[in-house]
Design a protein around this motif. Structure first.
Motif, PDB file in Angstrom:
ATOM      1  N   ARG A 181       0.841  -1.185   0.000  1.00  0.00           N
ATOM      2  CA  ARG A 181       0.000   0.000   0.000  1.00  0.00           C
ATOM      3  C   ARG A 181       0.883   1.243   0.000  1.00  0.00           C
ATOM      4  O   ARG A 181       1.925   1.285   0.659  1.00  0.00           O
ATOM      5  CB  ARG A 181      -0.905   0.017   1.230  1.00  0.00           C
ATOM      6  N   THR A 182       0.456   2.261  -0.724  1.00  0.00           N
ATOM      7  CA  THR A 182       1.264   3.471  -0.805  1.00  0.00           C
ATOM      8  C   THR A 182       0.379   4.705  -0.811  1.00  0.00           C
ATOM      9  O   THR A 182      -0.810   4.626  -1.153  1.00  0.00           O
ATOM     10  CB  THR A 182       2.156   3.452  -2.053  1.00  0.00           C
ATOM     11  N   SER A 183       0.969   5.818  -0.395  1.00  0.00           N
ATOM     12  CA  SER A 183       0.293   7.120  -0.382  1.00  0.00           C
ATOM     13  C   SER A 183      -1.016   7.076   0.406  1.00  0.00           C
ATOM     14  O   SER A 183      -2.084   7.427  -0.091  1.00  0.00           O
ATOM     15  CB  SER A 183       0.044   7.599  -1.820  1.00  0.00           C
ATOM     16  N   ARG A 202      14.581   1.449   2.433  1.00  0.00           N
ATOM     17  CA  ARG A 202      13.478   0.978   1.588  1.00  0.00           C
ATOM     18  C   ARG A 202      13.918  -0.215   0.742  1.00  0.00           C
ATOM     19  O   ARG A 202      13.181  -1.206   0.619  1.00  0.00           O
ATOM     20  CB  ARG A 202      12.983   2.110   0.692  1.00  0.00           C
ATOM     21  N   PHE A 210       3.049  -0.350   4.545  1.00  0.00           N
ATOM     22  CA  PHE A 210       2.754   0.780   3.661  1.00  0.00           C
ATOM     23  C   PHE A 210       4.005   1.628   3.471  1.00  0.00           C
ATOM     24  O   PHE A 210       4.958   1.559   4.260  1.00  0.00           O
ATOM     25  CB  PHE A 210       1.586   1.640   4.174  1.00  0.00           C
ATOM     26  N   TRP A 211       3.969   2.428   2.409  1.00  0.00           N
ATOM     27  CA  TRP A 211       5.054   3.377   2.107  1.00  0.00           C
ATOM     28  C   TRP A 211       4.412   4.683   1.653  1.00  0.00           C
ATOM     29  O   TRP A 211       3.522   4.689   0.808  1.00  0.00           O
ATOM     30  CB  TRP A 211       5.962   2.820   1.010  1.00  0.00           C
ATOM     31  N   LYS A 212       4.806   5.755   2.230  1.00  0.00           N
ATOM     32  CA  LYS A 212       4.356   7.122   1.943  1.00  0.00           C
ATOM     33  C   LYS A 212       3.001   7.435   2.594  1.00  0.00           C
ATOM     34  O   LYS A 212       2.085   6.611   2.594  1.00  0.00           O
ATOM     35  CB  LYS A 212       4.262   7.398   0.443  1.00  0.00           C
ATOM     36  N   ILE A 268       8.154   4.654   5.836  1.00  0.00           N
ATOM     37  CA  ILE A 268       7.806   3.290   5.473  1.00  0.00           C
ATOM     38  C   ILE A 268       7.587   2.494   6.758  1.00  0.00           C
ATOM     39  O   ILE A 268       8.346   2.627   7.719  1.00  0.00           O
ATOM     40  CB  ILE A 268       8.910   2.664   4.588  1.00  0.00           C
TER      41      ILE A 268
END
Length: 411
Positions: A2-4, A262, A273-275, A285
């Motif tokens: 998952r990101t942002s 990362r 998640f990242w961001k 992260i």
């Protein structure tokens, strides 16, 4: 991966993957400040254990002093005294009075007290210029009742609560073990304070500011030193440490070739998640590495501190089982313009001050610089102004503000 994520989604994910600690240790009262109770605590005795007096004066029977006044004084025979810790041994009868002192047990037979300033001694007699009343008597168990729970599991032990625990009769307290939190800095440019600064170098403020935040939130920081800008260097540093409940890294989490934290987590970890759609602190992260939660904080000093405050602090509170919120939100009038960050939530550093005439009871002024590299803003600011996505805040508007819990004294 998952990101942002939004701010709300990121916090929910962090808490979802955080488990409360179950280890309990007993600590003496003098070491209990700032710890978190692991079990409910009940009073071991009544307090007070007998009816006692709240003032210095004389104990008597109310019916013997009815109508006493400056023009109609009442005379009672003085038969002894009852200091705190040394009760009067006899029984008070009609027309008699006993000297009492604050905290002293009420003599048997007495049901009222008159303050010493409303009396006068005359040899073996006491002259009363006011009636004795029961209002200055503290009834038995007025404060604490034996067997009743007054402090609960998850309570953060403040000075008042430590004192309450002592008043309840407890010499040691069961508390949750402090979470052990590793703090690892990354970056070839990072050097330790106290050493010569090479061209292009920066002193390692992140390790010490983040470690201080960990300790203030109830954790036990473990400084892991610095890893160079190589994936294997980070892996080696993490493999060399003992058992930890959480690892915090600073730097190496963005999109560049040298963002080695990362890269390591993408290769060997499980990334949750990242961001996060926020500013400052957008590229953190959150993952698991070798069975331990790992939160990769941004490298900019302000970003690292703000991100920990918003997410790391709630993590530690959940690990400790604390029942108080990790931070609170208040309303304040903005004294300056606070710039938004497009689709991101902006957290702008501010100086929050109390003003009872302002809507929300506070006013918030911007710090000198909102740059994420200016650490001064975290040293002298005491709050974050929340600027929602796609908005700006104009001076005079009412805004939501998050005070820093570690700077409760508002200007």
């Amino acid at each position: 991966m998952r990101t942002s994520l939004t701010v709300e989604e990121a916090l929910a994910a962090v808490l979802e993957h955080t488990r409360p600690l179950t280890d309990v240790e007993d600590v003496p009262l003098e070491e209990a400040l700032g710890r978190v109770l692991a079990r409910d605590l009940e009073a071991l005795a009544d307090h007070p254990d007998v009816d006692n007096t709240a003032v210095d004066g004389y104990a008597a029977r109310a019916e013997d002093t009815a109508g006493a006044g400056p023009e109609n004084p009442v005379r009672l025979r003085w038969i002894g005294e009852s200091p705190a810790g040394r009760p009067f041994p006899g029984r008070l009868g009609p027309g008699e009075a006993v000297s009492v002192y604050t905290g002293a047990p009420l003599p048997e037979g007495a049901d009222a007290v008159v303050a010493v300033e409303d009396t006068e001694r005359d040899g073996e007699f006491v002259v009363l210029y006011k009636p004795a009343t029961p209002k200055d008597i503290r009834p038995k168990a007025q404060d604490l009742q034996k067997g009743r729970v007054y402090l609960k599991r998850g309570d953060w032990l403040t000075p008042g609560r430590v004192g309450l625990a002592a008043g309840m009769g407890h010499r040691t307290l069961p508390v949750v073990r402090r979470p052990r939190v590793g703090v690892l800095s990354t970056g070839d440019e990072v050097v330790e304070p106290g050493t010569p600064l090479p061209p292009g170098g920066v002193y390692n403020s992140n390790a010490y500011s983040v470690a201080a935040l960990v300790r203030e939130a109830g954790g036990e920081p473990v400084l892991l030193g610095k890893a160079s800008d190589r994936v294997e260097a980070v892996k080696e540093q993490l493999a060399a440490v003992g058992s930890l409940d959480l690892v915090l890294t600073t730097g190496g989490v963005s999109m560049g070739d040298y963002d080695i934290v990362r890269h390591l987590l993408e290769r060997e970890g499980t990334i949750h998640f990242w961001k996060i759609l926020q500013r400052p602190g957008g590229p953190p992260i959150f993952a698991e590495f070798a069975g331990t939660p790992l939160f990769g904080l941004p490298g900019n000093p302000v970003s690292a501190m703000v991100t920990f405050f918003l997410y790391g602090r709630p993590m530690l509170f959940k690990m400790l089982g604390r029942t108080d919120p990790p931070y609170r939100r208040v309303r304040a009038v903005a004294e300056d313009f606070f710039k938004g960050a497009g689709k991101k939530t902006a957290f702008r550093r501010a100086v929050l001050r109390y003003d009872p005439e302002a809507p929300g009871g506070h006013r918030a002024a911007s710090v000198d610089s909102q740059s994420s590299g200016v650490l001064r803003s975290m040293a002298f600011g005491n709050a974050l102004v929340v600027v929602p996505p796609h908005t700006h805040v104009e001076a005079g508007e009412v805004v939501e503000v998050i005070p820093f819990n570690f700077t409760l004294q508002l200007a």
